[in-house]
Design a protein around this motif. Structure first.
Motif, PDB file in Angstrom:
ATOM      1  N   UNK A 289      -9.565  -0.676   0.910  1.00 48.11           N
ATOM      2  CA  UNK A 289      -9.776   0.645   1.523  1.00 48.11           C
ATOM      3  C   UNK A 289      -8.812   1.667   0.923  1.00 48.11           C
ATOM      4  N   UNK A 290      -7.573   1.223   0.776  1.00 46.58           N
ATOM      5  CA  UNK A 290      -6.574   2.135   0.202  1.00 46.58           C
ATOM      6  C   UNK A 290      -6.953   2.517  -1.229  1.00 46.58           C
ATOM      7  N   UNK A 291      -7.395   1.511  -1.979  1.00 50.33           N
ATOM      8  CA  UNK A 291      -7.767   1.758  -3.378  1.00 50.33           C
ATOM      9  C   UNK A 291      -8.849   2.842  -3.461  1.00 50.33           C
ATOM     10  N   UNK A 292      -9.795   2.770  -2.539  1.00 57.32           N
ATOM     11  CA  UNK A 292     -10.881   3.761  -2.529  1.00 57.32           C
ATOM     12  C   UNK A 292     -10.333   5.155  -2.235  1.00 57.32           C
TER      13      UNK A 292
ATOM     14  N   UNK B  64       0.841  -1.204   0.000  1.00 52.05           N
ATOM     15  CA  UNK B  64       0.000   0.000   0.000  1.00 52.05           C
ATOM     16  C   UNK B  64       0.875   1.252   0.000  1.00 52.05           C
ATOM     17  N   UNK B  65       1.931   1.213   0.815  1.00 51.08           N
ATOM     18  CA  UNK B  65       2.840   2.370   0.843  1.00 51.08           C
ATOM     19  C   UNK B  65       3.427   2.599  -0.547  1.00 51.08           C
ATOM     20  N   UNK B  66       3.815   1.495  -1.206  1.00 54.36           N
ATOM     21  CA  UNK B  66       4.389   1.618  -2.541  1.00 54.36           C
ATOM     22  C   UNK B  66       3.369   2.180  -3.527  1.00 54.36           C
ATOM     23  N   UNK B  67       2.158   1.635  -3.476  1.00 52.56           N
ATOM     24  CA  UNK B  67       1.126   2.088  -4.414  1.00 52.56           C
ATOM     25  C   UNK B  67       0.761   3.548  -4.152  1.00 52.56           C
ATOM     26  N   UNK B  68       0.732   3.921  -2.880  1.00 55.21           N
ATOM     27  CA  UNK B  68       0.406   5.314  -2.539  1.00 55.21           C
ATOM     28  C   UNK B  68       1.457   6.250  -3.113  1.00 55.21           C
ATOM     29  N   UNK B  69       2.723   5.858  -3.012  1.00 55.40           N
ATOM     30  CA  UNK B  69       3.776   6.721  -3.543  1.00 55.40           C
ATOM     31  C   UNK B  69       3.755   6.758  -5.071  1.00 55.40           C
ATOM     32  N   UNK B  70       3.324   5.657  -5.668  1.00 56.12           N
ATOM     33  CA  UNK B  70       3.218   5.632  -7.130  1.00 56.12           C
ATOM     34  C   UNK B  70       2.145   6.636  -7.590  1.00 56.12           C
ATOM     35  N   UNK B  71       1.009   6.603  -6.913  1.00 55.50           N
ATOM     36  CA  UNK B  71      -0.068   7.547  -7.253  1.00 55.50           C
ATOM     37  C   UNK B  71       0.399   8.973  -6.961  1.00 55.50           C
ATOM     38  N   UNK B  72       1.097   9.133  -5.832  1.00 55.35           N
ATOM     39  CA  UNK B  72       1.586  10.472  -5.473  1.00 55.35           C
ATOM     40  C   UNK B  72       2.571  10.983  -6.527  1.00 55.35           C
ATOM     41  N   UNK B  73       3.439  10.086  -7.011  1.00 55.31           N
ATOM     42  CA  UNK B  73       4.400  10.494  -8.038  1.00 55.31           C
ATOM     43  C   UNK B  73       3.697  10.959  -9.301  1.00 55.31           C
TER      44      UNK B  73
ATOM     45  N   UNK C  78      -5.121   0.041 -10.111  1.00 57.85           N
ATOM     46  CA  UNK C  78      -5.061  -0.354  -8.697  1.00 57.85           C
ATOM     47  C   UNK C  78      -6.388  -0.969  -8.252  1.00 57.85           C
ATOM     48  N   UNK C  79      -7.500  -0.406  -8.765  1.00 62.53           N
ATOM     49  CA  UNK C  79      -8.814  -0.974  -8.438  1.00 62.53           C
ATOM     50  C   UNK C  79      -8.895  -2.412  -8.938  1.00 62.53           C
ATOM     51  N   UNK C  80      -8.417  -2.638 -10.150  1.00 65.75           N
ATOM     52  CA  UNK C  80      -8.462  -3.996 -10.709  1.00 65.75           C
ATOM     53  C   UNK C  80      -7.589  -4.947  -9.880  1.00 65.75           C
ATOM     54  N   UNK C  81      -6.394  -4.461  -9.491  1.00 68.66           N
ATOM     55  CA  UNK C  81      -5.524  -5.292  -8.641  1.00 68.66           C
ATOM     56  C   UNK C  81      -6.233  -5.598  -7.323  1.00 68.66           C
TER      57      UNK C  81
END
Lengths: 564, 197
Positions: free
Chosen positions: B180-183, B27-36, B144-147
């Motif tokens: 939850x993170x995806x949302x 989740x931390x990785x995905x959050x930073x990817x979206x943030x980037x 990310x939603x699909x994942x």
């Protein structure tokens, strides 16, 4: 006691299949670790070789020597990508995958199949990366499809490395022996956790940006400006402060080796863990990112400059603090003449790596400070800021060839008995230390001086051929001679890498090295309790670990018993 | 000597909540990817000039009701995902399976609604800066939603296979955590790209 309980992790393999199929399908952390380590060292050789070619071209102020403008840009990018994505990060993952389970008393990694997947995704992506460049792709490439493929390959590399980082982080956090707490884990395992955590939050930033760059490059090139717009948006991964993150394991390696050589524990363990963690935090370089903070501007000023100076200052303090802590243990031993430390290749390389780390942070601090204060009108009146000159190349050389490579030399020599069951040749090792340290010094001092005195540009993003044009302007300033000095250093580093591979080949593959005992260095950490190399299934034998320094505990208890 | 030697005995390796922690890292990785990606979006937006009124918004038609309904659907699926976890922890398999199936249906519905909304916008990839950035950032969040859906589906199957109860539900709990993170990630993306633009 006779029966061995198994779980999902240890039940995957119980015997080593020596065939290629066995290596291909392995989920054993030791094998995956070995694959990563050996592959990364071979990639290092390739990376340094490419850097040599790039530096040959920088020695001419009038024209390129062996490349043209676009090829120069391509090889410049490839050398950085190879040294960081194919050497520095993966070799850390390799050592961590091998050592962390042994040091924390785990049967295997938390997700052994994911670890294997990490390696294969990384390796295949590395092949695609080289393929894309061979077909004239990559940043500044002429084949548009292969420029896109290059971005996919970098994405694949990042995903592979991320999977590995997640596995190591989850292992270090959840697989420790019940009695082993975070503040008693061996320093290397702690540094592995810090590095893995920070990789997890910094590498994906690149991934998110690659998605945008890929779409824009493939569809319309609306704002990217064609192939020339890619590199400047992704090169933060290969520059300080992000480079400091890749050096965090070096602190862990140096701490382990120096303390074991001193046969002491650090007098303030929490400060040691804190220093390593602090360097990890300061190594988070994703914020200093052209694509986010600096679109359209080349000069760091105002708040950004303050933050950069503060980060380098913090990194400097963290490194100095840790080196002082472990160095104090060594000095204490020397002064009290308790047990004179054996001067091993690992100890020399650890101390050398520490010195280069300190130099890298100091140069970052000076460079950022000079740019921010605009000393000597840098940034004004046409002078390039230091961060746009070869000062940055010098810093990269210090961090990669100095700290990174010497750290790897220390780790390979220290843990070779545990990983391959053979000790490397010490005489060759000490020669190797001198060669790499000398090469790294020259490879960095040339660009440092050239950047400072002649304003020789590190790279001209919009058009790499400008590098030669600019060099032409500073022809009489000595830039050529200083670049040649850097080239000589890189050539020496190349021979150092070849020497390391030769030593490994002779000592390990040809089995000329001394057959290792369980604990040839009088180590402190738990892996030295096991045979060299640990047999399959033996890893589950450290389940009752309650200390990160069990062998030192034993030695101290024996000493106390003999004294009274 | 023997007394001081650490005991070398075999035993159950300890891996409490390893999957949960690994999901946290992911989740931390995905959050930073979206943030980037969003960071780059915002930097380009800033560089595009005065906003609103910037050129890249010319002719832009965002179908707000469709996006709002999609968002509501996603939030509803969060509720049903937690319902599934709640039921699984209590070994109430009938409710757990019903809730997992509902969550997946709602998730698929969300993906469908977003794709429909994008079609209504008539954005053409490669036609301008905003379309390219919008496709990239939206595509990332949608991926990310699909994942998350695949993760929920797989962990749901484990739940169907008997992985229930307080400890047995940890895999499903990890998937719900990711959902939850995806949302949240979608909400941030939607707000940045389609509300603030």
């Amino acid at each position: 006691m006779t029966e061995t309980k198994t779980d999902m992790a240890t039940a995957i393999t119980t015997t080593e299949d020596p065939t290629p199929f066995g290596w291909l399908t392995t989920a054993d952390h030791k094998r995956v670790g070995r694959l990563y380590i050996v592959s990364a060292i071979i990639m290092l050789l390739v990376g340094v070789l490419i850097d040599v070619i790039v530096r040959i071209d920088l020695t001419s102020g009038t024209d390129f020597v062996v490349l043209d403008g676009d090829s120069f840009g391509q090889l410049f990018a490839l050398s950085r990508e190879t040294l960081v994505l194919l050497f520095l990060i993966p070799i850390f993952l390799g050592f961590s995958m091998y050592l962390v389970p042994l040091q924390i008393g785990a049967g295997n990694l938390a997700f052994p199949r994911a670890a294997a997947a990490s390696y294969w995704v990384w390796l295949v992506s590395a092949g695609v990366l080289f393929g894309s460049y061979i077909g004239n792709g990559g940043p500044y490439g002429g084949n548009s499809d292969l420029v896109d493929l290059h971005m996919l390959a970098v994405g694949g590399l990042v995903i592979g490395l991320l999977i590995g980082a997640v596995v190591i982080g989850a292992t270090a956090m959840t697989m420790r022996s019940p009695g082993l707490y975070m503040d008693t884990t061996p320093p290397y395992s702690w540094s592995a956790l810090v590095t893995a955590s920070m990789l997890v939050v910094s590498l994906p930033v690149l991934l998110g940006q690659l998605v945008i760059l890929y779409i824009d490059h493939r569809y319309g090139r609306v704002f990217l400006g064609g192939n020339f717009g890619i590199w400047e948006r992704i090169d933060w991964l290969y520059r300080a402060p992000q480079l400091f993150l890749y050096s965090v394991p070096v602190l862990g390696i140096a701490s382990e080796i120096v303390l074991a050589s001193a046969k002491r524990r650090v007098f303030e363990p929490l400060a040691m863990y804190f220093s390593i963690g602090l360097l990890g935090l300061f190594g988070f370089g994703a914020w200093a990112n052209f694509a986010i903070t600096n679109e359209g501007s080349d000069i760091i000023d105002g708040a950004e400059g303050v933050v950069l100076v503060a980060m380098y200052g913090g990194a400097l303090l963290a490194i100095a603090g840790l080196l002082a802590l472990v160095g104090f243990a060594l000095i204490q031993t020397l002064m009290q003449n308790r047990k004179v430390p054996e001067i091993t290749t690992s100890l020399l390389a650890s101390l050398g790596a520490g010195k280069f780390l300190l130099t890298g942070a100091l140069c970052g601090f000076i460079g950022a400070g000079v740019d921010w204060l605009e000393i000597g009108d840098r940034g004004n009146l046409g002078n390039a800021q230091l961060r746009m000159t070869t000062w940055i190349t010098g810093q990269q050389s210090v961090m990669i060839y100095g700290a990174g490579l010497l750290g790897v030399l220390a780790a390979v020599h220290w843990w070779a008995p545990k990983i391959w069951g053979r000790q490397l040749n010490e005489l060759l090792g000490k020669l190797n230390f001198l060669v790499i340290a000398g090469g790294a010094f020259l490879a960095s001092v040339g660009p440092f001086l050239s950047g400072l005195l002649t304003d020789q540009p590190d790279f001209v993003y919009e058009d790499p051929s400008m590098t030669s044009i600019y060099s032409n302007l500073v022809d009489d300033s000595g830039a050529e001679g200083l670049s040649a000095l850097g080239l000589a250093g890189t050539l020496i580093v190349l021979s150092g890498v070849a020497l390391l591979l030769l030593n490994m080949f002779v000592s390990i593959t040809l089995k000329k090295g001394i057959e290792a005992t369980d604990d040839p260095w009088s180590g402190q950490s738990p892996e030295w309790l096991l045979s060299s190399p640990p047999a399959m299934g033996q890893l589950a034998e450290l389940q009752d670990l309650s200390s990160g320094t069990p062998l030192l505990d034993i030695a101290e208890a024996e000493e106390a018993a003999s004294n009274g | 000597m023997a007394d001081n030697t650490p005991t070398l005995v075999s035993g159950e390796p300890q891996r409490p909540r390893a999957q949960f922690v690994a999901t946290g890292f992911a989740i931390a990785a995905a959050a930073m990817m979206v943030a980037g990606a969003l960071g780059m979006y915002m930097a380009r937006r800033h560089a595009s000039g005065i906003h609103p009124g910037s050129e890249w918004l010319n002719g832009l038609k965002v179908p707000n009701p469709q996006f709002d309904y999609a968002l509501l659907t996603l939030y509803t699926s969060m509720v049903t995902a937690h319902w599934a976890l709640w039921a699984s922890r209590r070994r109430d398999t009938a409710h757990a399976w019903t809730a997992i199936a509902t969550t997946i249906v709602l998730g698929l519905g969300f993906v469908n609604m977003v794709i429909y909304s994008l079609n209504r916008m008539e954005l053409e990839i490669g036609s301008g800066e905003y379309p390219n950035l919008a496709f990239a950032t939206t595509g990332l969040s949608l991926a990310l939603v699909v994942v998350g859906l695949i993760y929920l589906g797989l962990m749901g199957l484990r739940s169907v296979g008997g992985s229930v109860g307080q400890h047995g539900s940890t895999p499903l709990g990890s998937a719900v955590f990711f959902w939850d993170f995806v949302a949240v990630a979608w909400t941030v993306t939607w707000y940045a790209v389609y509300v603030v633009k």
